[in-house]
Write a protein that holds these residues in place. Sequence first.
Motif, PDB file in Angstrom:
ATOM      1  N   LYS A  14      43.783 -46.160  12.594  1.00 22.18           N
ATOM      2  CA  LYS A  14      44.853 -46.247  13.600  1.00 22.18           C
ATOM      3  C   LYS A  14      45.461 -44.872  13.864  1.00 22.18           C
ATOM      4  N   ALA A  15      45.743 -44.136  12.770  1.00 21.27           N
ATOM      5  CA  ALA A  15      46.361 -42.816  12.905  1.00 21.27           C
ATOM      6  C   ALA A  15      45.441 -41.878  13.687  1.00 21.27           C
ATOM      7  N   ALA A  16      44.136 -41.920  13.380  1.00 20.51           N
ATOM      8  CA  ALA A  16      43.190 -41.044  14.065  1.00 20.51           C
ATOM      9  C   ALA A  16      43.144 -41.373  15.561  1.00 20.51           C
ATOM     10  N   TYR A  17      43.165 -42.673  15.873  1.00 22.58           N
ATOM     11  CA  TYR A  17      43.152 -43.128  17.263  1.00 22.58           C
ATOM     12  C   TYR A  17      44.390 -42.605  17.999  1.00 22.58           C
ATOM     13  N   ASN A  18      45.545 -42.678  17.315  1.00 23.51           N
ATOM     14  CA  ASN A  18      46.787 -42.267  17.963  1.00 23.51           C
ATOM     15  C   ASN A  18      46.906 -40.768  18.170  1.00 23.51           C
ATOM     16  N   ILE A  19      46.329 -39.967  17.266  1.00 29.33           N
ATOM     17  CA  ILE A  19      46.498 -38.521  17.442  1.00 29.33           C
ATOM     18  C   ILE A  19      45.444 -37.922  18.362  1.00 29.33           C
ATOM     19  N   PHE A  20      44.399 -38.696  18.687  1.00 25.71           N
ATOM     20  CA  PHE A  20      43.321 -38.144  19.510  1.00 25.71           C
ATOM     21  C   PHE A  20      43.777 -37.521  20.838  1.00 25.71           C
ATOM     22  N   PRO A  21      44.602 -38.209  21.660  1.00 27.48           N
ATOM     23  CA  PRO A  21      45.003 -37.608  22.941  1.00 27.48           C
ATOM     24  C   PRO A  21      45.664 -36.245  22.776  1.00 27.48           C
ATOM     25  N   TYR A  22      46.418 -36.090  21.691  1.00 31.27           N
ATOM     26  CA  TYR A  22      47.137 -34.831  21.477  1.00 31.27           C
ATOM     27  C   TYR A  22      46.161 -33.712  21.116  1.00 31.27           C
ATOM     28  N   ILE A  23      45.187 -34.053  20.257  1.00 33.73           N
ATOM     29  CA  ILE A  23      44.162 -33.067  19.903  1.00 33.73           C
ATOM     30  C   ILE A  23      43.368 -32.678  21.147  1.00 33.73           C
ATOM     31  N   PHE A  24      43.066 -33.670  21.974  1.00 38.85           N
ATOM     32  CA  PHE A  24      42.299 -33.440  23.195  1.00 38.85           C
ATOM     33  C   PHE A  24      43.029 -32.453  24.118  1.00 38.85           C
ATOM     34  N   ALA A  25      44.328 -32.719  24.347  1.00 38.87           N
ATOM     35  CA  ALA A  25      45.116 -31.873  25.249  1.00 38.87           C
ATOM     36  C   ALA A  25      45.163 -30.429  24.759  1.00 38.87           C
ATOM     37  N   ILE A  26      45.363 -30.265  23.451  1.00 36.18           N
ATOM     38  CA  ILE A  26      45.452 -28.918  22.877  1.00 36.18           C
ATOM     39  C   ILE A  26      44.102 -28.207  22.975  1.00 36.18           C
ATOM     40  N   THR A  27      43.026 -28.948  22.689  1.00 37.18           N
ATOM     41  CA  THR A  27      41.699 -28.319  22.717  1.00 37.18           C
ATOM     42  C   THR A  27      41.360 -27.802  24.111  1.00 37.18           C
ATOM     43  N   ILE A  28      41.758 -28.554  25.151  1.00 40.95           N
ATOM     44  CA  ILE A  28      41.469 -28.135  26.525  1.00 40.95           C
ATOM     45  C   ILE A  28      42.121 -26.788  26.834  1.00 40.95           C
ATOM     46  N   ILE A  29      43.415 -26.645  26.534  1.00 44.39           N
ATOM     47  CA  ILE A  29      44.043 -25.371  26.899  1.00 44.39           C
ATOM     48  C   ILE A  29      43.595 -24.237  25.985  1.00 44.39           C
ATOM     49  N   ALA A  30      43.295 -24.568  24.717  1.00 47.03           N
ATOM     50  CA  ALA A  30      42.777 -23.522  23.834  1.00 47.03           C
ATOM     51  C   ALA A  30      41.438 -23.013  24.366  1.00 47.03           C
ATOM     52  N   GLY A  31      40.611 -23.928  24.867  1.00 50.01           N
ATOM     53  CA  GLY A  31      39.314 -23.560  25.429  1.00 50.01           C
ATOM     54  C   GLY A  31      39.466 -22.708  26.681  1.00 50.01           C
ATOM     55  N   LEU A  32      40.411 -23.091  27.541  1.00 51.55           N
ATOM     56  CA  LEU A  32      40.650 -22.328  28.765  1.00 51.55           C
ATOM     57  C   LEU A  32      41.065 -20.898  28.442  1.00 51.55           C
ATOM     58  N   LEU A  33      41.993 -20.775  27.472  1.00 51.73           N
ATOM     59  CA  LEU A  33      42.463 -19.442  27.085  1.00 51.73           C
ATOM     60  C   LEU A  33      41.310 -18.587  26.578  1.00 51.73           C
ATOM     61  N   LYS A  34      40.401 -19.229  25.855  1.00 50.44           N
ATOM     62  CA  LYS A  34      39.296 -18.496  25.260  1.00 50.44           C
ATOM     63  C   LYS A  34      38.265 -18.119  26.329  1.00 50.44           C
ATOM     64  N   ASP A  35      37.897 -19.079  27.174  1.00 49.96           N
ATOM     65  CA  ASP A  35      36.807 -18.859  28.113  1.00 49.96           C
ATOM     66  C   ASP A  35      37.182 -17.953  29.280  1.00 49.96           C
ATOM     67  N   THR A  36      38.450 -17.993  29.715  1.00 46.65           N
ATOM     68  CA  THR A  36      38.824 -17.122  30.825  1.00 46.65           C
ATOM     69  C   THR A  36      39.023 -15.686  30.346  1.00 46.65           C
ATOM     70  N   LYS A  37      39.013 -15.482  29.025  1.00 44.24           N
ATOM     71  CA  LYS A  37      39.192 -14.148  28.432  1.00 44.24           C
ATOM     72  C   LYS A  37      40.445 -13.465  28.960  1.00 44.24           C
ATOM     73  N   ILE A  38      41.422 -14.298  29.321  1.00 39.94           N
ATOM     74  CA  ILE A  38      42.643 -13.799  29.952  1.00 39.94           C
ATOM     75  C   ILE A  38      43.382 -12.845  29.019  1.00 39.94           C
ATOM     76  N   LEU A  39      43.254 -13.086  27.692  1.00 37.20           N
ATOM     77  CA  LEU A  39      44.055 -12.323  26.743  1.00 37.20           C
ATOM     78  C   LEU A  39      43.377 -11.046  26.289  1.00 37.20           C
ATOM     79  N   ASP A  40      42.057 -11.005  26.485  1.00 33.12           N
ATOM     80  CA  ASP A  40      41.318  -9.848  25.992  1.00 33.12           C
ATOM     81  C   ASP A  40      41.721  -8.551  26.683  1.00 33.12           C
ATOM     82  N   SER A  41      42.263  -8.704  27.912  1.00 33.60           N
ATOM     83  CA  SER A  41      42.591  -7.509  28.674  1.00 33.60           C
ATOM     84  C   SER A  41      43.868  -6.830  28.210  1.00 33.60           C
ATOM     85  N   ILE A  42      44.618  -7.509  27.339  1.00 25.16           N
ATOM     86  CA  ILE A  42      45.882  -6.918  26.901  1.00 25.16           C
ATOM     87  C   ILE A  42      45.728  -6.383  25.475  1.00 25.16           C
ATOM     88  N   SER A  43      46.320  -5.231  25.215  1.00 25.26           N
ATOM     89  CA  SER A  43      46.255  -4.693  23.865  1.00 25.26           C
ATOM     90  C   SER A  43      47.640  -4.220  23.429  1.00 25.26           C
TER      91      SER A  43
END
Lengths: 161, 191
Positions: free
Chosen positions: A37-66
């Motif tokens: 039950k707990a795993a089922y309930n936390i899934f949407p939250y993990i999903f939402a976080i993974t999507i934006i983490a992936g976007l941040l990584k794939d767009t390489k938006i942060l690599d340009s800043i130092s």
Amino acid sequence: MSNLIVPIFILLIILVGIIEKKNVYSLFIDGVKEGVKAAYNIFPYIFAITIIAGLLKDTKILDSISIFGLDGKILPLIIMKPLSGGASTSMVIDIFKNIGPDTFTGLVASILMASTETTLYVISVLASKVKIKDMKIVVICGLIGDIAAVIATIIIASYIM
Amino acid sequence: MSVIWCGIFIICIIFSCIFLEPNIVLESITSSSKSAIENIFVIASMLVFWSGMFNILSNTKLLRKVSKKLYGLVSFLFNKSEVTEKSKEYISLNIASNIMGVGNAATVNSLKGIEELQKSNTNKEKLNKSMATFIVLNTASLQVIPTSMISLRTLYGSSDPTKIIIPVICVSLISLIVALCSLRILWRYYE
């Protein structure tokens, strides 16, 4: 030594259950039910976080800043770590491969990665359990803690380098 | 959370449409969705296992004895009127599993702990101070020996992989203290 902790811990739990004459098997089954039950309930939250983490990584938006005179790879790690353990681990591996674990950047990455938690991920999982929407206070405090960790890491790393 | 989530989404889409291939957005979402599904199976499998194990443990008398001692160490952080006997057990188990570095076990206990704290919470729509403290404790890692990072450093040829142990303990303590202090200070504005 440390690889003994988990097996011994599991053994201890089962032995204590038997000694106290509990029905160990059915207690385990009940726990598993709750776990599913707990795993089922936390899934949407993990999903939402993974999507934006992936976007941040794939767009390489942060690599340009130092910043801080470090290699441009530290800032993406600082921003990624509160969001996702998996994505930030792959960033650390990337740093180790290309720059090396014993360089200043590698040292900062190691300490930072090991001493902080996936703050926003933890908060969204716990928030999902109690269904409280207003998590502002813990988000702010958790992130203040992370900023303190970044500053402390850079100071300590330059001291021991 | 909503502000952070939307903010990152909007910035990434605008950035990639202007500077990169717009296709990257969909490609990224597709691959992350896939890895999110894969991740949940990995997380769920261990979560389910530890949930079963801790259900055995939480029905024994041993747990109550151990948790009383551990809780004594951290009792100054929590508000006595907000913490029940049951939540004390999960708080101490959570801290113990975090220190031992059993992350999945810590997740199970943090979920149970926050649920128990919510039961004795008077206003279900709002965090009370003990719940906030418990969440902040979980966002600041308490791990004593960073085993996975040490093995990662060894794997990539570090000449001194254990060099980070003392710095990691210092940094995680500093970050924990800063986070808990800022909670104490900011709490009155929240209320």
